[in-house]
Design a protein around this motif. Structure first.
Motif, PDB file in Angstrom:
ATOM      1  N   ASN A 302      -1.232   9.745  10.079  1.00  0.00           N
ATOM      2  CA  ASN A 302      -2.381   9.949  10.970  1.00  0.00           C
ATOM      3  C   ASN A 302      -3.335  11.055  10.514  1.00  0.00           C
ATOM      4  N   LYS A 303      -3.116  11.625   9.341  1.00  0.00           N
ATOM      5  CA  LYS A 303      -4.009  12.688   8.866  1.00  0.00           C
ATOM      6  C   LYS A 303      -5.072  12.109   7.933  1.00  0.00           C
ATOM      7  N   ARG A 304      -6.165  12.828   7.808  1.00  0.00           N
ATOM      8  CA  ARG A 304      -7.144  12.435   6.800  1.00  0.00           C
ATOM      9  C   ARG A 304      -6.707  13.033   5.462  1.00  0.00           C
ATOM     10  N   PRO A 305      -7.185  12.484   4.353  1.00  0.00           N
ATOM     11  CA  PRO A 305      -6.789  13.010   3.040  1.00  0.00           C
ATOM     12  C   PRO A 305      -7.176  14.473   2.882  1.00  0.00           C
ATOM     13  N   CYS A 306      -6.266  15.242   2.294  1.00  0.00           N
ATOM     14  CA  CYS A 306      -6.530  16.652   2.024  1.00  0.00           C
ATOM     15  C   CYS A 306      -6.869  16.785   0.539  1.00  0.00           C
ATOM     16  N   LEU A 307      -8.136  16.596   0.216  1.00  0.00           N
ATOM     17  CA  LEU A 307      -8.551  16.637  -1.184  1.00  0.00           C
ATOM     18  C   LEU A 307      -8.617  18.059  -1.713  1.00  0.00           C
ATOM     19  N   HIS A 308      -8.971  19.013  -0.833  1.00  0.00           N
ATOM     20  CA  HIS A 308      -9.086  20.414  -1.239  1.00  0.00           C
ATOM     21  C   HIS A 308      -8.473  21.284  -0.136  1.00  0.00           C
ATOM     22  N   PRO A 309      -7.190  21.652  -0.263  1.00  0.00           N
ATOM     23  CA  PRO A 309      -6.544  22.463   0.778  1.00  0.00           C
ATOM     24  C   PRO A 309      -7.283  23.790   1.004  1.00  0.00           C
ATOM     25  N   MET A 310      -7.442  24.156   2.274  1.00  0.00           N
ATOM     26  CA  MET A 310      -8.018  25.450   2.615  1.00  0.00           C
ATOM     27  C   MET A 310      -6.864  26.441   2.703  1.00  0.00           C
ATOM     28  N   MET A 311      -6.470  26.994   1.592  1.00  0.00           N
ATOM     29  CA  MET A 311      -5.285  27.846   1.547  1.00  0.00           C
ATOM     30  C   MET A 311      -5.549  29.223   2.134  1.00  0.00           C
ATOM     31  N   VAL A 312      -4.554  29.724   2.887  1.00  0.00           N
ATOM     32  CA  VAL A 312      -4.622  31.069   3.452  1.00  0.00           C
ATOM     33  C   VAL A 312      -3.344  31.809   3.081  1.00  0.00           C
ATOM     34  N   ARG A 313      -3.344  33.105   3.303  1.00  0.00           N
ATOM     35  CA  ARG A 313      -2.166  33.919   3.024  1.00  0.00           C
ATOM     36  C   ARG A 313      -0.994  33.434   3.877  1.00  0.00           C
ATOM     37  N   GLY A 314       0.129  33.169   3.241  1.00  0.00           N
ATOM     38  CA  GLY A 314       1.292  32.632   3.941  1.00  0.00           C
ATOM     39  C   GLY A 314       1.569  31.184   3.605  1.00  0.00           C
ATOM     40  N   ASP A 315       0.561  30.463   3.065  1.00  0.00           N
ATOM     41  CA  ASP A 315       0.810  29.130   2.547  1.00  0.00           C
ATOM     42  C   ASP A 315       1.630  29.238   1.263  1.00  0.00           C
ATOM     43  N   GLY A 316       2.340  28.184   0.953  1.00  0.00           N
ATOM     44  CA  GLY A 316       3.058  28.143  -0.315  1.00  0.00           C
ATOM     45  C   GLY A 316       2.111  27.795  -1.454  1.00  0.00           C
ATOM     46  N   PRO A 317       2.637  27.666  -2.679  1.00  0.00           N
ATOM     47  CA  PRO A 317       1.802  27.447  -3.861  1.00  0.00           C
ATOM     48  C   PRO A 317       1.362  25.994  -4.036  1.00  0.00           C
ATOM     49  N   PHE A 318       0.515  25.527  -3.101  1.00  0.00           N
ATOM     50  CA  PHE A 318       0.000  24.158  -3.211  1.00  0.00           C
ATOM     51  C   PHE A 318      -0.693  23.937  -4.549  1.00  0.00           C
ATOM     52  N   ASP A 319      -1.397  24.941  -5.028  1.00  0.00           N
ATOM     53  CA  ASP A 319      -2.126  24.785  -6.285  1.00  0.00           C
ATOM     54  C   ASP A 319      -1.164  24.515  -7.439  1.00  0.00           C
ATOM     55  N   LYS A 320      -0.021  25.189  -7.454  1.00  0.00           N
ATOM     56  CA  LYS A 320       0.956  24.984  -8.509  1.00  0.00           C
ATOM     57  C   LYS A 320       1.552  23.572  -8.436  1.00  0.00           C
ATOM     58  N   VAL A 321       1.874  23.118  -7.225  1.00  0.00           N
ATOM     59  CA  VAL A 321       2.436  21.774  -7.061  1.00  0.00           C
ATOM     60  C   VAL A 321       1.456  20.720  -7.569  1.00  0.00           C
ATOM     61  N   ARG A 322       0.192  20.906  -7.251  1.00  0.00           N
ATOM     62  CA  ARG A 322      -0.792  19.896  -7.665  1.00  0.00           C
ATOM     63  C   ARG A 322      -1.026  19.903  -9.174  1.00  0.00           C
TER      64      ARG A 322
END
Length: 360
Positions: A302-322
């Motif tokens: 039910n979510k829309r695609p997250c093409l560019h995560p809006m990362m904040v302090r406390g998020d994990g390393p989404f950039d590394k995973v991608r």
């Protein structure tokens, strides 16, 4: 629905890797139609070797689907699968497991060299059928996992469940590996001790230690989960506790931005030969695991695609995973470039062992 191009993953639409295509019990000598990697395929078990084969579904002669037929005399006379070969139900052309035509029953002429269809490498392991997909057509560059615990003493084998087709790009699923912040509101984690990610070439790992609102033991003792992807489509997770468990989540591209998903759970019990009570216990664990995975499934649906995560302090390393994930969408010769950018271990702040106070 977003596509691979929308995420900017690379030049290939579908990733290189090992993927699940069916449960072993589903494939016999009656051919089964399926769709993966944007292509129609047929799966069947050879009557001679007992091995499972996966071929392109359409005969090159006149475009007939090799599996979708019940009325042809090829099928009625039991000639559809002959040894390890499969016959086209329209004109009886016979294909070997390699996809090449090896008999045209009515023609004395030599078989055309172009009379062939695509074939895939298939391995049967742990009650499942796995295929190797590579847009460059090369042999596997890493091994299919062994799935430790399956058919081993003290372990109740998983009953793999097909959870259906999800209109969601697999990037959204793989993102979960870095998603520390969703564990409390979605899954009920509490008192998080640590959250780390580790990358080693084609393997992406998440190591979590935390309590749980309902699943943790007496006194809210933390549980440890070691979760890892072997390539882009096979996730395993080991949970240490009173009855250790070994989870499988497999997802395979059907079309660009659409995946098929399976779930299974091995459970370790006291008896080397599991009793009826042990099996009942394992099934209860399995139900709880399916319910937990359904929490993610509902969000992805039910979510829309997250093409560019809006990362904040406390998020994990989404950039590394991608970055890690992109190695599978680009030529194999470039894989090491992506691996070198992420290989290593990363600790996410905001846990007992990595509190905010310790941040630089």
């Amino acid at each position: 629905m977003a596509t691979t191009a929308d995420y900017g993953l690379g030049e290939f639409t579908y990733p290189r890797g090992w993927f699940m295509v069916a449960k072993s019990e589903e494939i016999g000598t009656t051919p089964v139609a399926a769709r993966y990697f944007g292509e129609e395929v047929v799966l069947y078990r050879g009557g001679q070797s007992g091995k499972v084969f996966m071929l392109e579904a359409y005969c090159p002669h006149m475009g007939t689907h090799l599996a979708r037929n019940t009325t042809s005399y090829v099928v009625k006379d039991g000639e559809h699968v002959e040894g390890d070969n499969i016959r086209c139900p329209y004109h009886g052309w016979r294909f070997g497991p390699d996809g090449r035509v090896n008999q045209i029953p009515y023609s004395p002429a030599p078989i055309p060299k172009s009379a062939c269809i695509k074939s895939w490498k298939v391995v049967e392991r742990a009650g499942c059928l796995w295929t190797w997909y590579d847009p460059e057509g090369q042999e596997p560059d890493y091994e299919l996992p062994p799935f430790e615990g399956y058919d081993a003493p003290h372990w109740v084998n998983w009953n793999v469940r097909e959870l259906g087709v999800l209109n969601c790009h697999p990037q959204e699923v793989v993102d979960n590996m870095a998603d520390k912040a969703h564990l409390e509101p979605v899954h009920g984690s509490i008192d998080m001790v640590s959250f780390e990610n580790a990358f080693e070439d084609h393997v992406c790992r998440q190591i979590l230690s935390a309590g749980h609102k309902t699943l943790a033991g007496d006194g809210g003792e933390p549980m440890t989960n070691d979760t890892w992807y072997t390539g882009p489509g096979i996730l395993q997770s080991v949970m240490v506790g009173a009855n250790p468990s070994h989870m499988l989540i497999a997802h395979t591209p059907v079309d660009d931005g659409v995946i098929k998903v399976w779930y299974g759970l091995l459970v370790k019990v006291d008896n080397a030969e599991p009793s009826a009570d042990d099996i009942a216990l394992a099934h209860a664990y399995e139900e709880a695991g399916v319910d937990a995975f359904a929490q993610d499934f509902e969000i992805w649906s039910n979510k829309r695609p997250c093409l560019h995560p809006m990362m904040v302090r406390g998020d994990g390393p989404f950039d590394k995973v991608r970055i890690w994930y992109r190695q599978f969408y680009n030529p194999r010769a470039q894989a090491e470039t992506f691996q070198k950018r992420v290989n290593g271990r990363y600790t996410t702040k905001g846990t007992k062992t990595a509190p905010w106070e310790s941040a630089a």
